[in-house]
Design an enzyme around this catalytic site. Structure first.
Site, PDB file in Angstrom:
ATOM      1  N   ASN A 118       0.822  -1.202   0.000  1.00  0.00           N
ATOM      2  CA  ASN A 118       0.000   0.000   0.000  1.00  0.00           C
ATOM      3  C   ASN A 118       0.864   1.263   0.000  1.00  0.00           C
ATOM      4  O   ASN A 118       2.047   1.213  -0.326  1.00  0.00           O
ATOM      5  CB  ASN A 118      -1.023  -0.003   1.139  1.00  0.00           C
ATOM      6  CG  ASN A 118      -2.382   0.500   0.673  1.00  0.00           C
ATOM      7  OD1 ASN A 118      -2.501   1.601   0.152  1.00  0.00           O
ATOM      8  ND2 ASN A 118      -3.411  -0.318   0.850  1.00  0.00           N
ATOM      9  N   HIS A 144       3.616   0.157  -2.686  1.00  0.00           N
ATOM     10  CA  HIS A 144       3.986  -1.257  -2.820  1.00  0.00           C
ATOM     11  C   HIS A 144       5.494  -1.492  -2.904  1.00  0.00           C
ATOM     12  O   HIS A 144       5.964  -2.336  -3.676  1.00  0.00           O
ATOM     13  CB  HIS A 144       3.289  -1.869  -4.030  1.00  0.00           C
ATOM     14  CG  HIS A 144       1.813  -2.051  -3.873  1.00  0.00           C
ATOM     15  ND1 HIS A 144       1.192  -2.156  -2.641  1.00  0.00           N
ATOM     16  CD2 HIS A 144       0.814  -2.148  -4.802  1.00  0.00           C
ATOM     17  CE1 HIS A 144      -0.114  -2.318  -2.822  1.00  0.00           C
ATOM     18  NE2 HIS A 144      -0.372  -2.306  -4.111  1.00  0.00           N
ATOM     19  N   HIS A 218      -0.905  -9.963  -3.879  1.00  0.00           N
ATOM     20  CA  HIS A 218      -1.715  -9.078  -4.729  1.00  0.00           C
ATOM     21  C   HIS A 218      -2.364  -9.813  -5.900  1.00  0.00           C
ATOM     22  O   HIS A 218      -2.384  -9.301  -7.015  1.00  0.00           O
ATOM     23  CB  HIS A 218      -0.852  -7.921  -5.241  1.00  0.00           C
ATOM     24  CG  HIS A 218      -1.609  -6.662  -5.524  1.00  0.00           C
ATOM     25  ND1 HIS A 218      -2.601  -6.587  -6.474  1.00  0.00           N
ATOM     26  CD2 HIS A 218      -1.511  -5.419  -4.989  1.00  0.00           C
ATOM     27  CE1 HIS A 218      -3.074  -5.346  -6.515  1.00  0.00           C
ATOM     28  NE2 HIS A 218      -2.431  -4.621  -5.617  1.00  0.00           N
ATOM     29  N   GLU A 358      -6.352  -7.700  -0.334  1.00  0.00           N
ATOM     30  CA  GLU A 358      -4.990  -7.747   0.186  1.00  0.00           C
ATOM     31  C   GLU A 358      -5.010  -7.624   1.709  1.00  0.00           C
ATOM     32  O   GLU A 358      -5.299  -6.557   2.247  1.00  0.00           O
ATOM     33  CB  GLU A 358      -4.157  -6.617  -0.421  1.00  0.00           C
ATOM     34  CG  GLU A 358      -4.175  -6.571  -1.938  1.00  0.00           C
ATOM     35  CD  GLU A 358      -4.025  -5.151  -2.454  1.00  0.00           C
ATOM     36  OE1 GLU A 358      -2.980  -4.512  -2.168  1.00  0.00           O
ATOM     37  OE2 GLU A 358      -4.964  -4.669  -3.136  1.00  0.00           O
TER      38      GLU A 358
END
Length: 399
Positions: A118, A144, A218, A358
């Protein structure tokens, strides 16, 4: 504050039924033996080989994991009629994950994400009096893990078979300063495909300096089969009574907002598309759902598996149930897919042709004092578990 804890290695028991197959197919599948097969998947420009591990559980579920990015390139499961389809978005070749088109859109199909899943606001955080600067690869923010996060690294791997199932263990060492993060981080991620039709994902990491860590997976799912079209009819339940609203750049405001009375209330199973077009500022910011949901748990369940989500595809009857030790789950409804990427079946991945769930700590936690801490210190061990369980149901309206 959520602390990193040792997670018991127990199969998920959530009162769910296993895959419903017709008798002939069930009889055929019981003759199969769980197995792991290693094959060559490709080669990086520097000559390093990328390997693929094919896991089979003997019940008609098989999964392929590659050492590049720890990517799950395929996950095949039976539907309610016993027809087997691949239910994750991705590509048949390494080139698909390294093409210019993929790099420009960078959807992170099937990849392991780290060091930090994130966003981190403005690619910056302060830790022990030092300000650390990270890549800003998502507008003004860090996303990420940066320009070359764990999704673009080559992992070391070995396969295994044990009483739980068959699997592959992946290892990667992120050196001090990689992508701007402090400390050397030794990371191990294990995928286990079980006889109970589960995929267990175990995360483990240690460091020699305090550093933020937030690992996740993911994969984009379409339970009707990848390339089969939109997922807006999938019925989603999220075990969350709050979410973390964001600003117009998708950074959390710090608020934990009640889902009641909003389009973010998925406590009862609801089609993904039922309210996605409503006039709502948060939906405008995300162009749909791209938000962290706060999972319901009590103090006694900190660090233990809790039910996070359940998704049913009405046409195929496939069911995906997710449990996790994490405090949050990011629900992303595939809003930024635009048809430019051509998937395994030769079909374009259009907007909302896949969804991601996620499991995670919260976005921007290093800059949010009110969020559960993501700082891993020397001498501590980061351990986290997420379980995907697959089953089927024939009642399209069941929740």
């Amino acid at each position: 504050m959520i602390r990193f804890q040792t997670i018991p290695r127990l199969a998920l028991g959530m009162g769910m039924t296993c895959l419903a197959l017709n008798a002939a197919q069930a009889g055929e599948m019981t003759t199969q033996t769980p197995s792991v097969e290693k094959q060559r998947f490709g080669q990086l420009p520097d000559g390093r080989k990328v390997e693929a591990y094919h896991l089979r559980n003997g019940h008609g579920i098989d999964m392929t994991v590659i050492t590049y990015g720890g990517i799950i390139t395929s996950l095949r499961t039976p539907d309610a009629q016993g027809n087997v389809d691949d239910i994750v978005l991705g590509f048949d070749s390494l080139e698909g994950y390294r093409s210019d088109a993929y790099r420009q859109s960078n959807p992170y199909f099937g990849a392991l994400i780290g060091r930090y899943g994130n966003r981190i606001a403005e690619g910056r955080f302060m830790l022990d009096g030092t300000t650390y600067e990270l890549a800003t690869n998502d507008g003004p923010h860090h996303l990420h893990g940066g320009d070359k996060g764990f999704d673009k690294r080559l992992w070391q791997a070995h396969s295994f078979e044990n009483d739980t199932g068959v699997g592959v263990e992946l290892r990667y060492t992120s050196e001090d300063g990689e992508e701007g993060y402090p400390g050397r981080l030794d990371t191990r991620v294990t995928y286990t495909l079980t006889a109970d039709d589960e995929v267990i994902i175990d995360y483990h990491a240690t460091t020699d300096k305090a550093t933020p860590v937030n690992l996740t997976q993911h994969s984009y799912f379409n339970l009707a089969g990848e390339g089969s079209g939109s997922i807006v009819d999938h019925r989603l339940m999220l075990n969350a009574d709050a979410f973390t609203p964001v600003d117009d750049t998708l950074i959390p405001t710090g608020e934990l907002r009640d889902v009641a009375g909003t389009p973010f209330d998925f406590r009862d199973a609801t089609p993904i598309g039922a309210r996605i077009g409503e006039e709502n500022t948060q939906l405008v910011y995300g162009q749909g759902y791209d938000h962290n949901f706060v999972l319901v748990r009590d103090d006694a369940s900190a660090g233990e598996l809790v039910t996070a989500a359940r998704v049913v595809a009405p046409q195929s009857g496939r069911v995906l149930e997710i449990a996790t030790t994490e405090p949050g789950i990011q629900f992303y409804s595939g809003n930024f897919l635009d048809g430019t990427l051509i998937g395994k079946g030769g079909d374009a991945y259009e907007k909302r042709s896949g969804f991601a769930l996620e499991t995670q700590h919260f976005p921007d936690s290093p800059n949010q004092a009110g969020f559960p801490s993501t700082i891993l210190a020397p001498g501590e061990t980061y351990e986290s578990r997420t379980v995907w369980r697959f089953s089927t149901q024939r009642d399209d309206n069941a929740s």
